[in-house]
Design a protein around this motif. Structure first.
Motif: not given
Length: 369
Positions: A12-14, A212, A214-219
């Motif tokens: 998972s991205p986080y 995902n 693209e969603k992993s950038k913030k993490w």
């Protein structure tokens, strides 16, 4: 972009936050204070913070590069941009950097164990012990490494409240006068600060295993921010507790902060620091061994198990002659120089090259239509 990784192997991205932060938290946290003061002295915290901010830009560069890689990692990107043979050569250069990263981490921690706890123990036996534990974890795969890293991030975090004790004896006048150094001196401190942030570059190999993406950038950015705040906090407490002359002569300033802590049932709290730091260094070592194993698997077709033991054997052979404590400074200097070349030289050039290729491809496509 295709990642060519089974869904069952992805994370998972986080978890990218855990992996990057766990890899950046290393044995350098025990000694970085007496390195970063070379140049800006007590203003070095500012240079340190600016390097942390610059890593957010470097993370953005890495995501840009990996987005254009056929299989989502630096290995396939090298093959795309430079062809099979030159691409493999550059990938093996990255493999050499990973070996230096692991050797530096293990040798620095073993010196702490050797000096503070077990002075009569042979270094090679400690090397075997740490490498076998790391091999056992890495053999379980990236998901096992991630689970261990989560534990390794949580346990040392519980030591942060212990900074309250040296703060009770803080001398805030140590910071005065402030902002009275030249640009060159701030740059020198920034150069020595880099070693504390290395580890984020493993994103270049971890990216295909993240869902995902693209969603992993913030993490990833959260991981870098987390890895900036904790050492910055330790540095500020160290500067307030120890003056410039003391910092210049103390080898492990973070351990000195722990020596003033004592309880009725625990006289030597610094031993707690030392043994819990094992959980700090196991994460970067495991991620490094996993990264080296993956490079050997994808470049020369080795199966994961033999690739892992080859990497471990090379690390052990490199460490055997490193008996002098002076070699630790040389290792850290070599890693810092290599890190600056990789992060602030090679990655920006790759971004420029990928951007030019895309621009030329779009120009030709527009012309043909």
């Amino acid at each position: 972009m295709g990642t060519h990784v089974k869904e069952s192997l992805t994370l998972s991205p986080y978890f990218l936050w855990i992996l990057i932060h766990g890899t950046q938290m290393r044995s350098t946290l025990l000694i970085f204070q007496n390195s970063i003061i070379k140049g800006a002295e007590m203003d070095a915290w500012l240079s340190f913070m600016l390097v942390g901010v610059s890593f957010h830009l470097l993370i953005a560069m890495m995501f840009y590069l990996l987005k254009h890689a056929a299989e989502g990692d630096i290995i396939s990107l090298h093959n795309q941009l430079f062809g099979k043979w030159l691409g493999k050569l550059l990938t093996f250069a990255f493999y050499g950097y990973i070996l230096l990263f692991i050797v530096n981490e293990l040798r620095a921690y073993m010196e702490v164990i050797h000096v503070w706890v077990f002075p009569n123990t042979q270094l090679w036996s400690l090397s075997v012990l740490f490498l076998l534990i790391s091999a056992y974890i890495v053999a379980g795969g990236l998901r096992v490494i991630t689970g261990i890293t989560l534990v390794c991030v949580l346990i040392p975090t519980m030591l942060i409240p212990s900074l309250y004790y040296p703060l009770k004896h803080a001398h805030w006048t140590n910071f005065l006068p402030m902002f009275n150094h030249t640009g060159y001196q701030y740059a020198e401190s920034a150069y020595h600060s880099l070693s504390s942030f290395l580890g984020a570059e493993f994103l270049l190999l971890l990216y295909p295993f993240i869902k995902n993406q693209e969603k992993s950038k913030k993490w990833a950015h959260l991981a870098v921010a987390h890895s900036t705040i904790i050492p910055l906090l330790i540095a500020l407490v160290s500067f307030a507790f120890l003056n410039l002359q003391e910092l210049s002569h103390i080898i492990w300033p973070t351990l000195m902060l722990s020596k003033i802590i004592s309880f009725p049932v625990l006289e030597r709290f610094d031993y707690v620091y030392i043994f819990i730091w094992f959980f700090v260094i196991i994460s970067p070592c495991c991620v490094g061994l996993w990264g080296g194993t993956r490079i050997l698997k994808k470049t020369i077709g080795l199966r994961p198990r033999p690739a892992l033991w080859i990497t471990i054997s090379i690390v052990f052979v490199i460490m055997l002659p490193m008996k002098s404590p002076l070699v630790i400074n040389k290792l850290d200097s070599a890693l810092t120089l290599s890190g600056w070349i990789l992060m602030y030289g090679y990655l920006p050039l790759l971004c420029i090259w990928v951007g030019l290729r895309n621009w030329l491809a779009n120009t030709k496509r527009t012309a043909s239509t």
